[in-house]
Structure formats: structure tokens, C-alpha cells
Motif scaffolding. Structure first.
Motif, PDB file in Angstrom:
ATOM      1  N   GLY A 187       1.008  -1.347   0.191  1.00 35.69           N
ATOM      2  CA  GLY A 187      -0.263   0.260   0.203  1.00 35.69           C
ATOM      3  C   GLY A 187       1.061   1.059   0.098  1.00 35.69           C
ATOM      4  N   LEU A 188       2.241   1.020  -0.703  1.00 40.54           N
ATOM      5  CA  LEU A 188       2.773   2.508  -0.876  1.00 40.54           C
ATOM      6  C   LEU A 188       2.685   3.602  -1.524  1.00 40.54           C
ATOM      7  N   SER A 189       1.965   4.826  -1.081  1.00 41.18           N
ATOM      8  CA  SER A 189       1.547   5.311  -1.990  1.00 41.18           C
ATOM      9  C   SER A 189       2.838   6.107  -2.638  1.00 41.18           C
ATOM     10  N   GLU A 190       2.229   6.794  -4.330  1.00 40.57           N
ATOM     11  CA  GLU A 190       3.473   7.607  -5.133  1.00 40.57           C
ATOM     12  C   GLU A 190       4.326   8.735  -4.239  1.00 40.57           C
ATOM     13  N   ASP A 191       3.879   9.040  -3.761  1.00 34.62           N
ATOM     14  CA  ASP A 191       4.651   9.712  -2.476  1.00 34.62           C
ATOM     15  C   ASP A 191       5.819   9.441  -1.923  1.00 34.62           C
ATOM     16  N   GLU A 192       4.737   7.773  -1.084  1.00 32.32           N
ATOM     17  CA  GLU A 192       5.708   7.269   0.098  1.00 32.32           C
ATOM     18  C   GLU A 192       7.396   6.494  -0.873  1.00 32.32           C
ATOM     19  N   PHE A 193       6.667   5.949  -2.319  1.00 33.24           N
ATOM     20  CA  PHE A 193       7.628   5.670  -2.470  1.00 33.24           C
ATOM     21  C   PHE A 193       8.718   6.023  -3.331  1.00 33.24           C
ATOM     22  N   LYS A 194       8.415   7.570  -3.492  1.00 30.14           N
ATOM     23  CA  LYS A 194       8.861   9.081  -4.042  1.00 30.14           C
ATOM     24  C   LYS A 194      10.551   9.487  -3.146  1.00 30.14           C
ATOM     25  N   LYS A 195      10.018   9.068  -2.279  1.00 36.60           N
ATOM     26  CA  LYS A 195      11.185   8.344  -0.829  1.00 36.60           C
ATOM     27  C   LYS A 195      12.457   7.709  -1.151  1.00 36.60           C
ATOM     28  N   SER A 196      12.568   6.764  -1.857  1.00 32.80           N
ATOM     29  CA  SER A 196      12.736   5.685  -2.030  1.00 32.80           C
ATOM     30  C   SER A 196      13.837   5.330  -3.190  1.00 32.80           C
ATOM     31  N   GLU A 197      12.947   6.046  -4.062  1.00 32.72           N
ATOM     32  CA  GLU A 197      13.118   6.525  -5.761  1.00 32.72           C
ATOM     33  C   GLU A 197      14.737   6.692  -6.446  1.00 32.72           C
ATOM     34  N   ASP A 198      15.863   7.292  -5.297  1.00 29.46           N
ATOM     35  CA  ASP A 198      17.306   7.120  -5.906  1.00 29.46           C
ATOM     36  C   ASP A 198      17.374   6.275  -4.888  1.00 29.46           C
ATOM     37  N   PHE A 199      17.492   5.281  -4.670  1.00 20.05           N
ATOM     38  CA  PHE A 199      18.021   3.931  -3.771  1.00 20.05           C
ATOM     39  C   PHE A 199      17.884   2.942  -4.531  1.00 20.05           C
ATOM     40  N   TRP A 200      16.867   2.869  -5.087  1.00 23.06           N
ATOM     41  CA  TRP A 200      16.492   1.853  -6.180  1.00 23.06           C
ATOM     42  C   TRP A 200      18.008   1.810  -7.629  1.00 23.06           C
ATOM     43  N   LEU A 201      18.838   0.364  -7.996  1.00 23.39           N
ATOM     44  CA  LEU A 201      19.490   0.212  -9.190  1.00 23.39           C
ATOM     45  C   LEU A 201      19.254  -0.674  -9.456  1.00 23.39           C
ATOM     46  N   PRO A 202      19.462  -0.122 -11.107  1.00 20.47           N
ATOM     47  CA  PRO A 202      19.353  -1.789 -11.845  1.00 20.47           C
ATOM     48  C   PRO A 202      20.705  -2.303 -12.180  1.00 20.47           C
ATOM     49  N   LYS A 203      19.854  -3.965 -12.391  1.00 16.97           N
ATOM     50  CA  LYS A 203      21.187  -5.035 -12.626  1.00 16.97           C
ATOM     51  C   LYS A 203      20.709  -5.971 -13.344  1.00 16.97           C
ATOM     52  N   THR A 204      22.062  -6.300 -14.167  1.00 17.10           N
ATOM     53  CA  THR A 204      21.087  -7.300 -15.157  1.00 17.10           C
ATOM     54  C   THR A 204      22.045  -8.470 -15.042  1.00 17.10           C
ATOM     55  N   TYR A 205      21.813  -9.471 -14.993  1.00 14.25           N
ATOM     56  CA  TYR A 205      22.448 -10.468 -14.513  1.00 14.25           C
ATOM     57  C   TYR A 205      22.175 -11.392 -16.352  1.00 14.25           C
ATOM     58  N   LYS A 206      23.705 -11.948 -15.910  1.00 14.56           N
ATOM     59  CA  LYS A 206      23.223 -13.410 -17.508  1.00 14.56           C
ATOM     60  C   LYS A 206      22.642 -14.679 -16.789  1.00 14.56           C
ATOM     61  N   LYS A 207      22.416 -15.398 -17.710  1.00 15.76           N
ATOM     62  CA  LYS A 207      21.964 -16.920 -17.530  1.00 15.76           C
ATOM     63  C   LYS A 207      22.590 -17.237 -16.127  1.00 15.76           C
ATOM     64  N   GLY A 208      22.373 -17.979 -15.503  1.00 18.75           N
ATOM     65  CA  GLY A 208      24.157 -18.751 -14.303  1.00 18.75           C
ATOM     66  C   GLY A 208      24.814 -17.494 -13.480  1.00 18.75           C
ATOM     67  N   ASP A 209      24.538 -17.085 -13.683  1.00 22.84           N
ATOM     68  CA  ASP A 209      25.171 -15.181 -13.302  1.00 22.84           C
ATOM     69  C   ASP A 209      24.960 -15.819 -11.356  1.00 22.84           C
ATOM     70  N   PHE A 210      25.733 -15.640 -10.105  1.00 20.34           N
ATOM     71  CA  PHE A 210      24.610 -15.351  -8.697  1.00 20.34           C
ATOM     72  C   PHE A 210      24.377 -14.229  -8.146  1.00 20.34           C
ATOM     73  N   TYR A 211      23.495 -14.057  -8.093  1.00 19.50           N
ATOM     74  CA  TYR A 211      22.478 -13.362  -7.280  1.00 19.50           C
ATOM     75  C   TYR A 211      23.208 -13.035  -5.923  1.00 19.50           C
ATOM     76  N   ASN A 212      23.149 -14.478  -4.963  1.00 20.30           N
ATOM     77  CA  ASN A 212      23.749 -14.518  -4.156  1.00 20.30           C
ATOM     78  C   ASN A 212      24.507 -16.213  -3.549  1.00 20.30           C
ATOM     79  N   LEU A 213      25.209 -15.956  -3.171  1.00 20.18           N
ATOM     80  CA  LEU A 213      26.267 -16.752  -2.287  1.00 20.18           C
ATOM     81  C   LEU A 213      26.244 -17.721  -0.913  1.00 20.18           C
TER      82      LEU A 213
END
Length: 195
Positions: free
Chosen positions: A16-42
Motif C-alpha cells: 500500500g505504498l503511495s506515490e509520495d511514499e515511493f518517491k522517498k525511495s526512488e534514488d535508492f533503487w538501482l538496476p542490475k542485469t544477470y546472465k543465465k548462471g550468474d549468482f544473485y547471492n552465494l
């Protein structure tokens, strides 16, 4: 819909995060790509970020020490979250590997940035509580599935949770996740398609 808009929509649906609440987090979110077989976490490392899957499929798995057999524990797919819950929430080493089963892309937030949001906002605190509840529910559903449901019922649950999984993931990964052998999965699929 852009990636960040998909994320904002998913977080609104989840907590239920509103648009205004989400905006507080916008600068924290970062994109990342993975190839098949890459690890997210070991296994043995601490999961320090929480991801929203834009596209692709991930799995968490363990390796049986005696046989070397990989056993899939969790599956994560597009428009859902990927995270080693226990490790992330408690900031302790992870008990399993999390790996991309396909080429994939995510948008992620670091644990420290999420903590900062918890301190800024009751809505984000609620998100954290719901995240912990979700981790508990997913784990209990997996355990109860093995204790209380037939392989066919687990298969049907998988289709409901991850409708596109069969288009993207080899059957041996699916049978491992369901805790059955390949031939049993083939029989279940044949039986269901005949209904």
C-alpha cells in the motif's frame, strides 16, 4: 510502463505504498542485469540487497554434500521479489545459493538504504513487517506443501505462482523444486493436460 513504474505498482500492491511514499525511495533503487548462471547471492555470504525482478527467473538451491545433487528450494520470477529472506532480514550468512536461471534484470535496494526508509516512514516500516511476514509465509507454504500436498497439487500451485515458468526453465529444475523425479513430472503434466 517503465521499470520504476512497475516497481512502484508492485510495492503499492504489496504494502500500500503511495506515490509520495515511493518517491522517498526512488534514488535508492538501482538496476542490475544477470546472465543465465550468474549468482544473485552465494551460500555463506550475507544478502545485502533486495531485488524486484523486471524480467527473468532465479532459483535458490542447496547442494547435497554426499551426492553433489542440487536441490531447488525457491523460485522467483518476473514482477516478484528476489531475496535470500533470512539472510537479508537478519544480516547473517545465507544457507543456499541464489542464481539466475535465465538472463534477467532487477531493480534492487541495499539493506542499509531500506533501514533508512524504515526510520523515515511508518509506511516503510509496514513494508518491512510485511516483508518479514512474506518470508515466513513462503517458507511455511513450501514446508506444508511437502508435508500435506501431493506432487500434483504442488505442480498446480507452481503454475499459479509462476505461470510462465515452463517457457523459461528446464524441466529438471522444476522437478527438483517439486521434489520429484523427471518421469513423475512428465506423468503429472500428461495427466493434467488430458483433463
Amino acid at each position: 510502463m517503465t521499470e520504476i513504474e512497475k516497481l512502484a505498482f508492485a510495492l503499492n500492491q504489496f504494502a500500500g505504498l503511495s506515490e509520495d511514499e515511493f518517491k522517498k525511495s526512488e534514488d535508492f533503487w538501482l538496476p542490475k542485469t544477470y546472465k543465465k548462471g550468474d549468482f544473485y547471492n552465494l551460500r555463506g555470504t550475507v544478502c545485502t540487497y533486495f531485488g524486484f525482478i523486471v524480467e527473468g527467473v532465479f532459483r535458490s538451491y542447496t547442494i547435497e554434500e554426499k551426492t553433489g545433487e542440487e536441490k531447488n528450494v525457491f523460485l522467483y520470477s518476473a514482477n516478484g521479489f528476489v531475496v535470500s529472506f533470512k539472510s537479508f532480514i537478519n544480516q547473517i550468512p545465507c544457507d543456499y545459493h541464489t542464481q539466475a536461471l535465465t538472463d534477467a534484470s532487477i531493480i534492487y535496494i541495499r539493506y542499509t538504504d531500506l533501514l533508512s526508509l524504515y526510520h523515515q516512514s511508518h509506511r516503510w516500516e509496514k513494508f518491512g513487517r510485511l516483508l518479514a511476514q512474506e518470508a515466513f509465509n513462503i517458507t511455511m507454504t513450501r514446508i506444508e506443501g511437502f508435508l500435506l500436498k501431493s506432487p500434483e497439487e504442488r505442480y498446480l500451485d507452481l503454475i499459479r505462482q509462476h505461470p510462465d515458468i515452463f517457457n523459461n526453465v528446464p524441466l529438471y529444475h522444476i522437478s527438483s523444486y517439486l521434489g520429484i523425479q523427471g518421469p513423475s513430472l512428465s506423468r503429472i503434466r500428461k495427466r493434467i493436460s488430458g483433463k
